[in-house]
Design an enzyme around this catalytic site. Structure first.
Site, PDB file in Angstrom:
ATOM      1  N   CYS A  68       0.811  -1.221   0.000  1.00  0.00           N
ATOM      2  CA  CYS A  68       0.000   0.000   0.000  1.00  0.00           C
ATOM      3  C   CYS A  68       0.840   1.264   0.000  1.00  0.00           C
ATOM      4  CB  CYS A  68      -0.980  -0.004   1.166  1.00  0.00           C
ATOM      5  SG  CYS A  68      -0.230   0.209   2.811  1.00  0.00           S
ATOM      6  N   HIS A 107      -1.746   1.577   7.324  1.00  0.00           N
ATOM      7  CA  HIS A 107      -2.221   1.617   5.942  1.00  0.00           C
ATOM      8  C   HIS A 107      -2.205   3.059   5.437  1.00  0.00           C
ATOM      9  CE1 HIS A 107      -4.272   0.278   2.373  1.00  0.00           C
ATOM     10  NE2 HIS A 107      -5.292   1.084   2.580  1.00  0.00           N
ATOM     11  N   ASP A 122      -7.895   4.447  -3.045  1.00  0.00           N
ATOM     12  CA  ASP A 122      -6.985   3.516  -2.377  1.00  0.00           C
ATOM     13  C   ASP A 122      -6.650   2.383  -3.336  1.00  0.00           C
ATOM     14  OD1 ASP A 122      -5.578   1.821  -0.757  1.00  0.00           O
ATOM     15  OD2 ASP A 122      -7.146   1.562   0.751  1.00  0.00           O
TER      16      ASP A 122
END
Length: 287
Positions: A68, A107, A122
């Protein structure tokens, strides 16, 4: 770093003169269908540097993916270059086994503002059927249907929660279903976040920690996942899965196969367009 080279990497040749929602959606979808979510570096002896040039070289020039912090960092740079009003946010992922969100931020996600409306983008939650395919309007309690399913935000006292309505899996004979907890009900909680803007340097310690922490899923499983036009591919250890969304009216098709070490390498090249420089040691520790 060159934005045209990034466009080539994600196979985007559309118009990008306007920093609007239509262009954002197109860039986002090309990004997630070209750049795998993967943590293979930590399973083949490579260090992951949270540095823009290093991330660009890895993903754009070497045609790798990233986790991520890498894939969203690259997307942040690209959208910023294109003129979007964008900032980085930090999220706390939900741990089903503990039935709780993590205490610490683990995250990265992005917030984009277009004509006064905020959207969450995202590209780094792609290890399974929980990757969004569209920018999500930042509004509480509204179902936002997408091809992968129905997502929604719930806001409570300044904390936002992302969740997804589960869909059934149709598993052909000979395949092994993905594990899940039926007692968790019909809703899968994904992560929480606040709207406090972050800087990429705020994640340097996390980036270093996740590469050595022994009890994280990233250490226990070598993961490579890529969104397709109708579902996704996922390689976890030696298990290759292919999901096709809405195969039946109320179910997604899930097919899984177990690979040999040689087939793992071939699958990385054929399905994910990844050729590793170092030898991968596949890992898939249960639990």
């Amino acid at each position: 770093m060159n934005i045209q080279e990034y466009f080539s990497r994600i196979s985007f040749d559309g118009s990008h003169k306007d920093a609007d929602l239509q262009t954002l959606t197109a860039i986002f979808q090309h990004h997630i269908q070209a750049i795998p979510f993967e943590n293979l570096s930590m399973h083949c002896g490579e260090t992951i540097d949270l540095d823009l040039q290093a991330t660009y070289n890895k993903i754009v020039k070497k045609k790798r993916g990233g986790w991520c912090m890498e894939t969203n960092y690259l997307l942040f740079w690209a959208l910023k270059e294109m003129g979007y009003d964008i900032c980085v946010l930090g999220g706390n992922s939900y741990e089903p086994a503990k039935k709780a969100y993590t205490d610490e931020i683990n995250h990265i996600l992005l917030k984009v503002v277009i004509k006064g409306s905020s959207y969450i983008v995202d590209a780094g939650f792609g290890g399974g059927p929980y990757q969004t395919w569209l920018p999500m309007l930042l509004i509480s309690g509204k179902d936002q249907p997408q091809i992968p399913g129905i997502f929604r935000f719930i806001e409570d006292n300044g904390i936002w929660y992302l969740e997804k309505v589960k869909r059934k899996h149709y598993v052909p004979e000979g395949s092994v279903p993905l594990t899940d907890n039926p007692e968790m009900g019909n809703i899968r909680k994904l992560y929480s976040f606040t709207l406090e803007p972050k800087h990429i340097d705020d994640f340097q310690e996390l980036n270093a920690y996740l590469q050595v922490a022994p009890d994280t899923i990233l250490q226990k499983k070598s993961i490579c996942s890529l969104q397709t036009t109708d579902g996704f591919y996922a390689l976890v250890g030696w298990t290759f899965s292919e999901m096709k969304y809405k195969y039946k009216e109320d179910a997604d098709l899930l097919q899984t196969t177990t690979l040999t070490d040689e087939e793992v390498e071939k699958t990385l090249k054929d399905k994910f367009n990844i050729v590793l420089e170092n030898k991968l040691i596949p890992v898939n520790v249960r639990g």
